[in-house]
Design a protein around this motif. Structure first.
Motif, PDB file in Angstrom:
ATOM      1  N   LEU A   1      32.137  38.712  43.990  1.00  0.00           N
ATOM      2  CA  LEU A   1      32.744  37.503  43.359  1.00  0.00           C
ATOM      3  C   LEU A   1      33.958  38.087  42.663  1.00  0.00           C
ATOM      4  O   LEU A   1      34.927  37.482  42.548  1.00  0.00           O
ATOM      5  CB  LEU A   1      31.727  36.625  42.365  1.00  0.00           C
ATOM      6  CG  LEU A   1      31.635  35.168  42.339  1.00  0.00           C
ATOM      7  CD1 LEU A   1      31.459  34.523  43.744  1.00  0.00           C
ATOM      8  CD2 LEU A   1      30.694  34.688  41.422  1.00  0.00           C
ATOM      9  N   LEU A   2      33.698  38.903  41.997  1.00  0.00           N
ATOM     10  CA  LEU A   2      34.758  39.614  41.074  1.00  0.00           C
ATOM     11  C   LEU A   2      35.994  39.892  41.759  1.00  0.00           C
ATOM     12  O   LEU A   2      37.220  39.832  41.542  1.00  0.00           O
ATOM     13  CB  LEU A   2      34.120  40.594  40.213  1.00  0.00           C
ATOM     14  CG  LEU A   2      33.400  40.391  39.144  1.00  0.00           C
ATOM     15  CD1 LEU A   2      32.595  41.694  38.582  1.00  0.00           C
ATOM     16  CD2 LEU A   2      34.021  39.175  38.186  1.00  0.00           C
ATOM     17  N   LYS A   3      35.655  40.540  43.046  1.00  0.00           N
ATOM     18  CA  LYS A   3      36.772  41.037  44.051  1.00  0.00           C
ATOM     19  C   LYS A   3      37.325  39.872  44.456  1.00  0.00           C
ATOM     20  O   LYS A   3      38.761  40.096  44.790  1.00  0.00           O
ATOM     21  CB  LYS A   3      36.172  41.846  45.077  1.00  0.00           C
ATOM     22  CG  LYS A   3      35.709  43.019  44.818  1.00  0.00           C
ATOM     23  CD  LYS A   3      34.925  44.001  46.022  1.00  0.00           C
ATOM     24  CE  LYS A   3      34.550  45.469  45.704  1.00  0.00           C
ATOM     25  NZ  LYS A   3      33.901  45.866  46.634  1.00  0.00           N
ATOM     26  N   ASN A   4      36.968  38.658  44.448  1.00  0.00           N
ATOM     27  CA  ASN A   4      37.546  37.574  45.016  1.00  0.00           C
ATOM     28  C   ASN A   4      38.095  36.821  43.957  1.00  0.00           C
ATOM     29  O   ASN A   4      38.772  35.478  44.149  1.00  0.00           O
ATOM     30  CB  ASN A   4      36.625  36.899  45.846  1.00  0.00           C
ATOM     31  CG  ASN A   4      36.283  37.081  47.301  1.00  0.00           C
ATOM     32  OD1 ASN A   4      37.179  36.846  48.294  1.00  0.00           O
ATOM     33  ND2 ASN A   4      35.438  38.300  47.455  1.00  0.00           N
ATOM     34  N   GLY A   5      38.314  37.343  42.680  1.00  0.00           N
ATOM     35  CA  GLY A   5      39.174  36.604  41.589  1.00  0.00           C
ATOM     36  C   GLY A   5      38.327  35.784  40.668  1.00  0.00           C
ATOM     37  O   GLY A   5      39.087  35.235  39.718  1.00  0.00           O
ATOM     38  N   ALA A   6      37.000  36.046  40.670  1.00  0.00           N
ATOM     39  CA  ALA A   6      36.260  35.202  39.584  1.00  0.00           C
ATOM     40  C   ALA A   6      36.684  35.823  38.128  1.00  0.00           C
ATOM     41  O   ALA A   6      36.648  37.252  38.251  1.00  0.00           O
ATOM     42  CB  ALA A   6      34.736  35.192  39.846  1.00  0.00           C
ATOM     43  N   PRO A   7      36.620  35.184  37.090  1.00  0.00           N
ATOM     44  CA  PRO A   7      36.791  35.714  35.846  1.00  0.00           C
ATOM     45  C   PRO A   7      35.923  36.726  35.339  1.00  0.00           C
ATOM     46  O   PRO A   7      34.616  36.071  35.324  1.00  0.00           O
ATOM     47  CB  PRO A   7      37.230  34.481  34.967  1.00  0.00           C
ATOM     48  CG  PRO A   7      36.536  33.430  35.386  1.00  0.00           C
ATOM     49  CD  PRO A   7      36.848  33.689  36.925  1.00  0.00           C
TER      50      PRO A   7
ATOM     51  N   GLU B   1      29.256  42.523  36.272  1.00  0.00           N
ATOM     52  CA  GLU B   1      28.986  43.410  37.343  1.00  0.00           C
ATOM     53  C   GLU B   1      27.331  43.735  37.308  1.00  0.00           C
ATOM     54  O   GLU B   1      26.420  43.294  36.720  1.00  0.00           O
ATOM     55  CB  GLU B   1      29.267  44.652  37.193  1.00  0.00           C
ATOM     56  CG  GLU B   1      30.874  44.806  37.064  1.00  0.00           C
ATOM     57  CD  GLU B   1      31.262  46.187  36.846  1.00  0.00           C
ATOM     58  OE1 GLU B   1      30.662  47.067  36.267  1.00  0.00           O
ATOM     59  OE2 GLU B   1      32.522  46.668  37.259  1.00  0.00           O
ATOM     60  N   LYS B   2      26.827  43.796  38.679  1.00  0.00           N
ATOM     61  CA  LYS B   2      25.442  43.944  39.157  1.00  0.00           C
ATOM     62  C   LYS B   2      24.730  42.753  38.673  1.00  0.00           C
ATOM     63  O   LYS B   2      23.299  43.053  38.342  1.00  0.00           O
ATOM     64  CB  LYS B   2      25.065  45.154  38.365  1.00  0.00           C
ATOM     65  CG  LYS B   2      25.781  46.666  38.631  1.00  0.00           C
ATOM     66  CD  LYS B   2      25.437  47.909  37.829  1.00  0.00           C
ATOM     67  CE  LYS B   2      26.046  48.934  38.363  1.00  0.00           C
ATOM     68  NZ  LYS B   2      25.583  50.167  37.788  1.00  0.00           N
ATOM     69  N   GLN B   3      25.085  41.637  39.062  1.00  0.00           N
ATOM     70  CA  GLN B   3      24.260  40.468  39.140  1.00  0.00           C
ATOM     71  C   GLN B   3      23.994  40.057  40.812  1.00  0.00           C
ATOM     72  O   GLN B   3      24.829  40.165  41.430  1.00  0.00           O
ATOM     73  CB  GLN B   3      24.866  39.346  38.284  1.00  0.00           C
ATOM     74  CG  GLN B   3      24.929  39.719  36.883  1.00  0.00           C
ATOM     75  CD  GLN B   3      25.637  38.588  35.960  1.00  0.00           C
ATOM     76  OE1 GLN B   3      26.456  37.846  36.669  1.00  0.00           O
ATOM     77  NE2 GLN B   3      25.636  38.673  34.854  1.00  0.00           N
ATOM     78  N   GLN B   4      22.794  39.469  40.935  1.00  0.00           N
ATOM     79  CA  GLN B   4      22.552  39.005  42.377  1.00  0.00           C
ATOM     80  C   GLN B   4      21.896  37.609  42.289  1.00  0.00           C
ATOM     81  O   GLN B   4      21.063  37.311  41.640  1.00  0.00           O
ATOM     82  CB  GLN B   4      21.542  40.181  42.875  1.00  0.00           C
ATOM     83  CG  GLN B   4      22.095  41.392  42.979  1.00  0.00           C
ATOM     84  CD  GLN B   4      21.281  42.373  43.553  1.00  0.00           C
ATOM     85  OE1 GLN B   4      19.910  42.287  43.588  1.00  0.00           O
ATOM     86  NE2 GLN B   4      21.695  43.628  44.318  1.00  0.00           N
ATOM     87  N   VAL B   5      22.208  36.934  43.360  1.00  0.00           N
ATOM     88  CA  VAL B   5      21.451  35.775  43.798  1.00  0.00           C
ATOM     89  C   VAL B   5      20.807  36.234  45.104  1.00  0.00           C
ATOM     90  O   VAL B   5      21.573  36.450  46.320  1.00  0.00           O
ATOM     91  CB  VAL B   5      22.512  34.777  44.059  1.00  0.00           C
ATOM     92  CG1 VAL B   5      21.540  33.314  44.371  1.00  0.00           C
ATOM     93  CG2 VAL B   5      23.087  34.416  42.816  1.00  0.00           C
TER      94      VAL B   5
END
Length: 207
Positions: A137-143, A116-120
């Protein structure tokens, strides 16, 4: 004649606004297919966090003591004897920026243990273009907090990327801008062609 000149000026100004307008959205796709390692780019600038977070570049190990950083290559086919290919780890509150002489519209990299709370962050000069938050990304299924994802991000032209983490270390590898570069002067070329075309048209009408 004065009206024609005013119209010409308005057209050029309008074109400048359109070409200079920053993006408000982007798209991305990711997979868990392991890529072949490539050499890591050297960051153009780094900034350590106020709470002691650091940027570690081109490291090949995992922190087995304090668990502050975990290689995205950990326990993959390229991990052997406690070592793996190069990667960069951006600690809490720290950032690493990469600047390019041309404009690009996509970037790909291996994102390790998404948290959580990482940004590009993407910029064109000093103007923000887009920010991708790891939460999306996590909401879209990333581990989460384990493994890796190979991600490609498509956005409006940029010439600087910044990796930042408000949370645990942000590890990434295989960073590259893979889209065909757009010359930084392309907007000026387009504006010049438009101006020449309009001038020719007004001269024709003047005759």
């Amino acid at each position: 004649m004065i009206k024609s000149i005013l119209k010409l000026g308005l057209c050029v100004a309008g074109l400048g606004v359109i070409l200079a307008r920053p993006a408000v959205s982007a798209t991305f796709d990711f997979s868990t297919t392991l890529p072949k390692p490539i050499d890591m780019l050297q960051a153009s600038s780094i900034k350590d966090g106020q709470d002691g977070g650091q940027v570690r570049e081109r490291i090949t190990v995992t922190d087995g003591v304090d668990s502050k950083f975990l290689s995205p290559w950990f326990e993959t086919a390229y991990w052997e004897g406690g070592l793996g290919p190069e990667y960069t780890a951006v600690g809490k509150g720290a950032s690493a920026a990469y600047e390019f002489s041309d404009l690009y519209s996509s970037v790909s990299f291996l994102w390790g243990s998404v948290d959580e709370k990482q940004q590009v962050r993407f910029f064109q000069g000093d103007e923000p273009v887009y920010v991708l938050n790891s939460d999306l990304l996590l909401k879209n299924g990333a581990p989460e907090k384990t493994g890796f994802v190979q991600i490609t991000i498509f956005t409006q032209p940029f010439n600087r990327i910044e990796f930042y983490s408000q949370n645990n270390s942000f590890e990434f590898a295989n960073l590259r801008v893979s889209a065909v570069p757009l010359p930084a002067a392309l907007p000026l070329y387009a504006a010049g062609l438009l101006v020449l075309g309009l001038i020719g048209r007004f001269r024709k009408f003047a005759k």
